[in-house]
Design an enzyme around this catalytic site. Structure first.
Site, PDB file in Angstrom:
ATOM      1  N   ARG A  39       4.786  -7.460  12.511  1.00  0.00           N
ATOM      2  CA  ARG A  39       3.471  -7.130  13.078  1.00  0.00           C
ATOM      3  C   ARG A  39       2.623  -8.403  13.183  1.00  0.00           C
ATOM      4  NH1 ARG A  39       0.876  -1.639  10.162  1.00  0.00           N
ATOM      5  NH2 ARG A  39       2.675  -0.282  10.491  1.00  0.00           N
TER       6      ARG A  39
ATOM      7  N   ARG B 189       0.830  -1.193   0.000  1.00  0.00           N
ATOM      8  CA  ARG B 189       0.000   0.000   0.000  1.00  0.00           C
ATOM      9  C   ARG B 189       0.863   1.240   0.000  1.00  0.00           C
ATOM     10  NH1 ARG B 189       1.544   3.505   4.361  1.00  0.00           N
ATOM     11  NH2 ARG B 189       1.120   2.543   6.369  1.00  0.00           N
TER      12      ARG B 189
ATOM     13  N   THR C 149       5.266   9.977   9.784  1.00  0.00           N
ATOM     14  CA  THR C 149       5.899   8.656   9.704  1.00  0.00           C
ATOM     15  C   THR C 149       5.760   8.052   8.315  1.00  0.00           C
ATOM     16  OG1 THR C 149       3.879   7.471  10.353  1.00  0.00           O
ATOM     17  CG2 THR C 149       5.376   8.172  12.125  1.00  0.00           C
TER      18      THR C 149
ATOM     19  N   CYS D 135       0.490  12.016   8.444  1.00  0.00           N
ATOM     20  CA  CYS D 135       1.393  11.638   9.547  1.00  0.00           C
ATOM     21  C   CYS D 135       2.825  11.667   9.027  1.00  0.00           C
ATOM     22  CB  CYS D 135       1.047  10.244  10.049  1.00  0.00           C
ATOM     23  SG  CYS D 135       2.132   9.678  11.376  1.00  0.00           S
TER      24      CYS D 135
ATOM     25  N   GLU E  77      -1.996  -2.743  12.503  1.00  0.00           N
ATOM     26  CA  GLU E  77      -1.029  -2.034  13.336  1.00  0.00           C
ATOM     27  C   GLU E  77      -1.352  -2.286  14.815  1.00  0.00           C
ATOM     28  OE1 GLU E  77      -1.208   2.184  12.569  1.00  0.00           O
ATOM     29  OE2 GLU E  77       0.820   2.511  13.308  1.00  0.00           O
TER      30      GLU E  77
ATOM     31  N   ARG F 171       3.948   0.634   2.576  1.00  0.00           N
ATOM     32  CA  ARG F 171       4.211  -0.533   3.405  1.00  0.00           C
ATOM     33  C   ARG F 171       3.940  -1.749   2.544  1.00  0.00           C
ATOM     34  NH1 ARG F 171       2.834  -4.105   7.531  1.00  0.00           N
ATOM     35  NH2 ARG F 171       0.577  -4.049   7.195  1.00  0.00           N
TER      36      ARG F 171
ATOM     37  N   GLU G 146      -7.183   8.328   6.770  1.00  0.00           N
ATOM     38  CA  GLU G 146      -6.043   9.085   7.333  1.00  0.00           C
ATOM     39  C   GLU G 146      -5.386   9.942   6.244  1.00  0.00           C
ATOM     40  OE1 GLU G 146      -3.192   6.864   9.644  1.00  0.00           O
ATOM     41  OE2 GLU G 146      -1.594   8.267   9.134  1.00  0.00           O
TER      42      GLU G 146
ATOM     43  N   ARG H 146      -5.485   5.835   0.049  1.00  0.00           N
ATOM     44  CA  ARG H 146      -4.645   4.678   0.379  1.00  0.00           C
ATOM     45  C   ARG H 146      -4.835   3.711  -0.778  1.00  0.00           C
ATOM     46  NH1 ARG H 146      -2.603   3.900   5.756  1.00  0.00           N
ATOM     47  NH2 ARG H 146      -2.019   5.983   6.464  1.00  0.00           N
TER      48      ARG H 146
HETATM   49  P1  ADP Z   1      -1.504  -0.305   6.896  1.00  0.00           P
HETATM   50  O1  ADP Z   1      -2.870  -0.259   6.284  1.00  0.00           O
HETATM   51  O2  ADP Z   1      -1.040   0.997   7.446  1.00  0.00           O
HETATM   52  O3  ADP Z   1      -0.503  -0.942   5.977  1.00  0.00           O
HETATM   53  P2  ADP Z   1      -2.269  -2.324   8.889  1.00  0.00           P
HETATM   54  O4  ADP Z   1      -1.206  -3.203   9.489  1.00  0.00           O
HETATM   55  O5  ADP Z   1      -3.257  -1.661   9.764  1.00  0.00           O
HETATM   56  O6  ADP Z   1      -1.493  -1.266   8.103  1.00  0.00           O
HETATM   57  O7  ADP Z   1      -3.060  -3.241   7.805  1.00  0.00           O
HETATM   58  C1  ADP Z   1      -4.354  -2.879   7.400  1.00  0.00           C
HETATM   59  C2  ADP Z   1      -5.125  -4.155   7.051  1.00  0.00           C
HETATM   60  O8  ADP Z   1      -4.460  -4.860   5.969  1.00  0.00           O
HETATM   61  C3  ADP Z   1      -5.199  -5.163   8.210  1.00  0.00           C
HETATM   62  O9  ADP Z   1      -6.525  -5.691   8.227  1.00  0.00           O
HETATM   63  C4  ADP Z   1      -4.257  -6.280   7.814  1.00  0.00           C
HETATM   64  O10 ADP Z   1      -4.740  -7.538   8.265  1.00  0.00           O
HETATM   65  C5  ADP Z   1      -4.284  -6.220   6.308  1.00  0.00           C
HETATM   66  N1  ADP Z   1      -2.998  -6.677   5.737  1.00  0.00           N
HETATM   67  C6  ADP Z   1      -1.796  -6.066   5.868  1.00  0.00           C
HETATM   68  N2  ADP Z   1      -0.836  -6.785   5.228  1.00  0.00           N
HETATM   69  C7  ADP Z   1      -1.453  -7.864   4.652  1.00  0.00           C
HETATM   70  C8  ADP Z   1      -1.012  -8.978   3.861  1.00  0.00           C
HETATM   71  N3  ADP Z   1       0.283  -9.127   3.483  1.00  0.00           N
HETATM   72  N4  ADP Z   1      -1.940  -9.888   3.465  1.00  0.00           N
HETATM   73  C9  ADP Z   1      -3.246  -9.753   3.808  1.00  0.00           C
HETATM   74  N5  ADP Z   1      -3.742  -8.716   4.551  1.00  0.00           N
HETATM   75  C10 ADP Z   1      -2.852  -7.794   4.975  1.00  0.00           C
HETATM   76  N1  DAR Z   2      -1.243   6.934  16.739  1.00  0.00           N
HETATM   77  C1  DAR Z   2      -0.258   7.761  16.069  1.00  0.00           C
HETATM   78  C2  DAR Z   2       0.096   7.123  14.698  1.00  0.00           C
HETATM   79  C3  DAR Z   2       1.492   6.882  14.399  1.00  0.00           C
HETATM   80  C4  DAR Z   2       1.806   6.135  13.104  1.00  0.00           C
HETATM   81  N2  DAR Z   2       0.665   5.394  12.507  1.00  0.00           N
HETATM   82  C5  DAR Z   2      -0.122   5.945  11.556  1.00  0.00           C
HETATM   83  N3  DAR Z   2       0.157   7.122  11.001  1.00  0.00           N
HETATM   84  N4  DAR Z   2      -1.206   5.279  11.170  1.00  0.00           N
HETATM   85  C6  DAR Z   2       0.904   7.874  17.053  1.00  0.00           C
HETATM   86  O1  DAR Z   2       1.554   8.907  17.062  1.00  0.00           O
HETATM   87  O2  DAR Z   2       1.096   6.912  17.798  1.00  0.00           O
END
Ligand code: ADP
Ligand code: DAR
Length: 342
Positions: free
Chosen positions: A294, A111, A258, A256, A299, A265, A210, A214
């Protein structure tokens, strides 16, 4: 100046010195977003990891005495450092995994977060601007043909059946995140928020969460090259219609800090049951290859069944292609270590 109880560990509490407070406390960026708004989240929730959100691309420069410290502390990226973006999937070194390793990887997801150059960030947009952003992005998404063709589901207007299906697919983002709320990112929720996905459910776009976009590519299995190729093509098509906020120092601009740079990611869900029992070795390899461990439910979640979400840790100072390569190289090292564990 905000009060941080003893033991507060947020980057906000570490970087907001009295001198910087005096320099920035009455500043606004060119959209009128105040420095106090930028630090509201971490001032209210002292347990935050970072605790800071920008109001616009300009915030990173209007509040530079503060944001330069945050960005260097989190990313190791100095005020004069440059960021080179590249979504060039052709340059990826990712031969298919051999069968015994391929079966260890359940799924792959990559993503990126993107925001539109013509608007402030979600922390600062007006309701009308948020509506314009949704209309512009959805008009681009509705142009997709072939594999990327799909449907947009407005959070405010979707049917209960559609909501249930999106939750079952783990696609539906929910409101109620206190950090996002305190940053102003959930104002007028759920108006002008929504989710697009293609018919095959391998391409997804969250609108006005956010970040304003995305962009997500995901599928079962270990074909990381296919996932990155789909993401790169899709992001390029969207940007033909709606230019993304970007500069040569910070890369792609995000709410954010970060996520600045690539806002990427790239993750696999991978079975590492033996390595789970050797945390020291697991963590050492993750550190060496700059990958993050993770749980598989998002997260801040943990794993207890031996399946882990492994992703690139870095965001800024390396290109998207380089970060996908980081993840691939880290995953290969973890697979070798898993095989070597008795
Ligand atoms: P972000 O959206 O910031 O990358 P998250 O860790 O919150 O981070 O992931 C969002 C959603 O995507 C969660 O429901 C997670 O289970 C799913 N997800 C993340 N990586 C994978 C993956 N490699 N395969 C399947 N689902 C994933
Ligand atoms: N809760 C915020 C988020 C930090 C990074 N994660 C994001 N951007 N989704 C913190 O400062 O802990």
């Amino acid at each position: 100046m905000p009060y941080f109880p003893t033991g507060t560990k947020s980057l906000l509490s570490k970087c907001l010195t009295p001198k910087i407070w005096e320099q920035c406390k009455d500043r606004r960026d060119k959209h009128g977003f105040t420095f106090r708004q930028a630090i509201m989240s971490g001032s209210k929730y002292v347990e935050s990891g970072v605790g800071v959100y920008a109001g616009s691309h300009d915030s990173y420069y209007a509040f530079a005495p503060f944001f330069d410290k945050i960005i260097e502390a989190y990313h190791g990226h100095k005020p004069n450092d440059k960021h080179i973006s590249s979504m060039d999937y052709n340059a990826l070194k990712c031969p298919p995994f051999p069968p015994d390793e391929d079966k260890m990887i359940n799924s792959t997801r990559i993503r990126v977060a993107r925001n539109l150059a013509a608007f402030p960030l979600g922390t600062c947009v007006t309701r009308d601007e948020r509506n314009q952003i949704e209309s512009l992005v959805v008009s681009a998404l509705n142009e997709f043909e072939g594999e990327l063709k799909g449907k947009y589901y407005s959070l405010a207007k979707m049917t209960e059946a559609e909501k249930k299906q999106l939750i079952n697919d783990h696609f539906l983002f929910k409101g109620g995140d206190k950090y996002l709320q305190s940053a102003g990112l959930e104002r007028e929720w759920p108006a002008n928020r929504g989710i697009f996905h293609n018919d095959a459910k391998t391409f997804l776009v969250w609108v006005n969460e956010e970040d304003q976009l995305r962009i997500i590519s995901m599928q079962k299995g270990a074909d990381i090259l296919a996932v990155f190729t789909r993401l790169s093509i899709a992001a390029g098509e969207i940007e033909k219609v709606a230019k993304f906020a970007h500069d040569e120092h910070l890369g792609y601009i995000t709410s954010c800090p970060t996520n600045l740079g690539t806002a990427m990611r790239a993750s696999v869900h991978i079975k590492l049951p033996k390595l789970m029992k050797n945390k020291t070795k697991f963590d050492a390899i993750a550190d060496e290859y700059y990958v993050q461990i993770r749980g598989i439910h998002g997260e801040h979640t943990e794993t207890d069944d031996g399946v882990f979400d492994i992703s690139n840790r870095r965001r800024l100072g390396r290109s998207e292609k380089q970060l996908v390569q980081d993840m691939i190289d880290g995953v290969k090292a973890l697979i070798e270590a898993e095989k070597a564990e008795q």
